[in-house]
Design a protein around this motif. Structure first.
Motif, PDB file in Angstrom:
ATOM      1  N   THR A  23       6.705 -11.917  -8.141  1.00  0.00           N
ATOM      2  CA  THR A  23       5.916 -12.176  -6.474  1.00  0.00           C
ATOM      3  C   THR A  23       7.654 -11.907  -5.590  1.00  0.00           C
ATOM      4  N   LEU A  24       7.499 -11.894  -4.524  1.00  0.00           N
ATOM      5  CA  LEU A  24       8.116 -12.019  -4.181  1.00  0.00           C
ATOM      6  C   LEU A  24       9.377 -12.943  -4.212  1.00  0.00           C
ATOM      7  N   GLU A  25       8.973 -14.137  -4.997  1.00  0.00           N
ATOM      8  CA  GLU A  25       9.923 -15.278  -5.549  1.00  0.00           C
ATOM      9  C   GLU A  25      10.656 -14.743  -6.454  1.00  0.00           C
ATOM     10  N   ASN A  26      10.101 -13.803  -7.661  1.00  0.00           N
ATOM     11  CA  ASN A  26      10.658 -13.600  -8.640  1.00  0.00           C
ATOM     12  C   ASN A  26      11.741 -12.638  -7.819  1.00  0.00           C
ATOM     13  N   GLY A  43       0.715  -1.207   0.329  1.00  0.00           N
ATOM     14  CA  GLY A  43       0.251   0.058  -0.051  1.00  0.00           C
ATOM     15  C   GLY A  43       0.670   1.131  -0.327  1.00  0.00           C
ATOM     16  N   LEU A  44       2.542   0.778   0.551  1.00  0.00           N
ATOM     17  CA  LEU A  44       2.726   2.381   0.678  1.00  0.00           C
ATOM     18  C   LEU A  44       4.207   2.177  -1.311  1.00  0.00           C
ATOM     19  N   GLY A  45       3.601   1.179  -1.653  1.00  0.00           N
ATOM     20  CA  GLY A  45       4.668   1.730  -2.903  1.00  0.00           C
ATOM     21  C   GLY A  45       5.127   0.493  -3.484  1.00  0.00           C
ATOM     22  N   GLY A  46       4.855  -0.719  -2.532  1.00  0.00           N
ATOM     23  CA  GLY A  46       5.583  -1.429  -2.993  1.00  0.00           C
ATOM     24  C   GLY A  46       4.919  -2.816  -4.039  1.00  0.00           C
ATOM     25  N   TYR A  47       4.023  -1.886  -4.831  1.00  0.00           N
ATOM     26  CA  TYR A  47       3.165  -3.118  -5.854  1.00  0.00           C
ATOM     27  C   TYR A  47       3.706  -2.381  -6.890  1.00  0.00           C
ATOM     28  N   ALA A  48       4.317  -1.143  -7.501  1.00  0.00           N
ATOM     29  CA  ALA A  48       5.076  -0.695  -7.897  1.00  0.00           C
ATOM     30  C   ALA A  48       6.737  -1.473  -8.002  1.00  0.00           C
ATOM     31  N   ALA A  49       6.914  -2.371  -6.689  1.00  0.00           N
ATOM     32  CA  ALA A  49       8.226  -2.587  -6.950  1.00  0.00           C
ATOM     33  C   ALA A  49       7.648  -4.012  -7.430  1.00  0.00           C
ATOM     34  N   LEU A  50       7.036  -4.956  -7.101  1.00  0.00           N
ATOM     35  CA  LEU A  50       6.709  -5.670  -8.054  1.00  0.00           C
ATOM     36  C   LEU A  50       6.262  -5.818  -9.296  1.00  0.00           C
ATOM     37  N   CYS A  51       5.864  -4.629  -9.943  1.00  0.00           N
ATOM     38  CA  CYS A  51       5.862  -4.682 -10.967  1.00  0.00           C
ATOM     39  C   CYS A  51       6.594  -5.052 -11.852  1.00  0.00           C
ATOM     40  N   SER A  52       8.147  -3.670 -11.397  1.00  0.00           N
ATOM     41  CA  SER A  52       9.014  -4.367 -12.226  1.00  0.00           C
ATOM     42  C   SER A  52      10.092  -5.405 -12.014  1.00  0.00           C
ATOM     43  N   TYR A  53       9.414  -6.372 -11.145  1.00  0.00           N
ATOM     44  CA  TYR A  53       9.992  -8.458 -10.909  1.00  0.00           C
ATOM     45  C   TYR A  53       9.365  -8.879 -11.946  1.00  0.00           C
ATOM     46  N   SER A  54       8.098  -8.656 -12.366  1.00  0.00           N
ATOM     47  CA  SER A  54       7.042  -9.520 -13.248  1.00  0.00           C
ATOM     48  C   SER A  54       7.864 -10.347 -14.185  1.00  0.00           C
ATOM     49  N   PRO A  55       7.821 -11.320 -14.004  1.00  0.00           N
ATOM     50  CA  PRO A  55       7.897 -12.141 -15.768  1.00  0.00           C
ATOM     51  C   PRO A  55       7.367 -12.201 -16.710  1.00  0.00           C
ATOM     52  N   ASN A  56       6.037 -10.946 -16.570  1.00  0.00           N
ATOM     53  CA  ASN A  56       5.330 -11.408 -17.959  1.00  0.00           C
ATOM     54  C   ASN A  56       5.103  -9.262 -18.447  1.00  0.00           C
ATOM     55  N   GLY A  57       6.547  -8.668 -17.846  1.00  0.00           N
ATOM     56  CA  GLY A  57       6.408  -7.587 -17.844  1.00  0.00           C
ATOM     57  C   GLY A  57       5.512  -6.589 -17.361  1.00  0.00           C
ATOM     58  N   PRO A 116      15.706 -11.322  -7.331  1.00  0.00           N
ATOM     59  CA  PRO A 116      16.618 -12.376  -7.112  1.00  0.00           C
ATOM     60  C   PRO A 116      17.272 -12.216  -5.885  1.00  0.00           C
ATOM     61  N   GLN A 117      18.608 -13.299  -4.925  1.00  0.00           N
ATOM     62  CA  GLN A 117      18.679 -13.769  -3.965  1.00  0.00           C
ATOM     63  C   GLN A 117      19.418 -12.237  -3.722  1.00  0.00           C
ATOM     64  N   SER A 118      20.113 -11.821  -5.101  1.00  0.00           N
ATOM     65  CA  SER A 118      21.609 -10.970  -4.585  1.00  0.00           C
ATOM     66  C   SER A 118      20.779  -9.636  -4.282  1.00  0.00           C
ATOM     67  N   HIS A 119      19.524  -9.759  -4.279  1.00  0.00           N
ATOM     68  CA  HIS A 119      18.894  -7.800  -3.941  1.00  0.00           C
ATOM     69  C   HIS A 119      18.780  -7.971  -3.494  1.00  0.00           C
ATOM     70  N   TRP A 120      17.942  -8.972  -2.402  1.00  0.00           N
ATOM     71  CA  TRP A 120      17.374  -9.843  -1.073  1.00  0.00           C
ATOM     72  C   TRP A 120      18.608  -9.511  -0.642  1.00  0.00           C
ATOM     73  N   ASN A 121      19.950 -10.040  -0.279  1.00  0.00           N
ATOM     74  CA  ASN A 121      20.863  -9.659   0.106  1.00  0.00           C
ATOM     75  C   ASN A 121      21.800  -8.420   0.469  1.00  0.00           C
ATOM     76  N   PHE A 122      21.199  -7.637  -0.997  1.00  0.00           N
ATOM     77  CA  PHE A 122      21.827  -5.997  -0.545  1.00  0.00           C
ATOM     78  C   PHE A 122      21.374  -5.161   0.326  1.00  0.00           C
ATOM     79  N   LEU A 123      19.325  -5.611   0.522  1.00  0.00           N
ATOM     80  CA  LEU A 123      18.819  -5.080   0.857  1.00  0.00           C
ATOM     81  C   LEU A 123      18.807  -5.358   2.146  1.00  0.00           C
ATOM     82  N   SER A 124      18.846  -6.079   2.675  1.00  0.00           N
ATOM     83  CA  SER A 124      19.725  -7.227   4.519  1.00  0.00           C
ATOM     84  C   SER A 124      21.151  -6.762   5.214  1.00  0.00           C
ATOM     85  N   ASN A 125      21.456  -7.100   3.667  1.00  0.00           N
ATOM     86  CA  ASN A 125      23.099  -6.811   4.290  1.00  0.00           C
ATOM     87  C   ASN A 125      23.626  -6.187   4.564  1.00  0.00           C
TER      88      ASN A 125
END
Length: 229
Positions: A107-110, A87-101, A112-121
């Protein structure tokens, strides 16, 4: 000479980011402090994180954590955090990860692990140089940066705070300026100039106070802080 550069809230605005990079003529000798909020609201969160991860390998990058980056990382393990983030902008972020454009969200599964590592570590809560403090949101003036509460680091709005106890000037983002220009006091400078709206993405040379801006239309402009605030 090498510069100490601060870049404001990017919010998925990849076109503005790469335009700004060229306009500023960023080199590997420059130190680049990015003030957080890499994701959400703008159309290209994924490409922005790819850019940061790439620059982290070739440049002197100091990436700070913003509240939107924090929300995305927290959404991975908690449904309430996930719902709030969407509700605070995350939907737009998930759209950038869509496998269908970008017509629909991924989804969160789309992500990459490198992005989770960057955001978390990889991202940092703040950074201090000899004369400046860099933080996403704000600061408690009486508390050392190593003891700041998360609320101040990630959520507190820009205000006319006293000088930090260290005597250093604070450079921050988070409080978006609809005018497209930074806001400045004797003690702090906010360079979130609303890149995701119709505003600008800002890069500040903190020593010279020269500021460059670019937007999502590929337009650019530059000036000195003393000329506008």
């Amino acid at each position: 000479m090498p510069r100490l550069l601060a870049i404001g809230d990017i919010h998925g605005c990849y076109t503005a980011l790469v335009t700004l990079e060229t306009f500023v003529e960023i080199t590997p000798e420059d130190t680049i402090v990015t003030l957080g909020d890499y994701v959400d609201r703008g159309p290209d969160s994924r490409r922005v994180l790819d850019w940061l991860i790439s620059k982290d390998k070739t440049h002197k990058l100091i990436p700070l954590r913003g509240n939107h980056d924090l929300m995305m990382a927290q959404s991975r393990n908690d449904q309430d955090h996930y719902d709030r983030w969407l509700g605070l902008g995350g939907y737009a972020a998930l759209c950038s990860y869509s496998p269908n454009g970008k017509a629909d969200a991924g989804t969160l599964e789309n992500v990459p692990q490198s992005h989770w590592n960057f955001l978390s570590n990889r991202v940092l809560p703040y950074y201090e140089s000899d004369h400046f403090i860099f933080v996403h949101a704000s600061y408690d003036p009486d508390v050392p940066m190593s003891e700041q509460e998360n609320y101040f680091l990630y959520w507190e709005k820009f205000s006319y705070q006293p000088r930090h106890a260290s005597g250093k000037i604070v450079v921050c983002g988070h409080t978006s300026q609809k005018s497209g220009y930074p806001i400045r006091t004797d003690n702090a400078i906010c360079i979130d100039t609303r890149a995701y709206g119709s505003g600008w993405l800002s890069c500040l040379d903190v020593e010279s106070k020269r500021l460059w801006q670019a937007n999502q239309f590929g337009q650019t402009r530059k000036f000195y802080l003393d000329d506008v605030c």
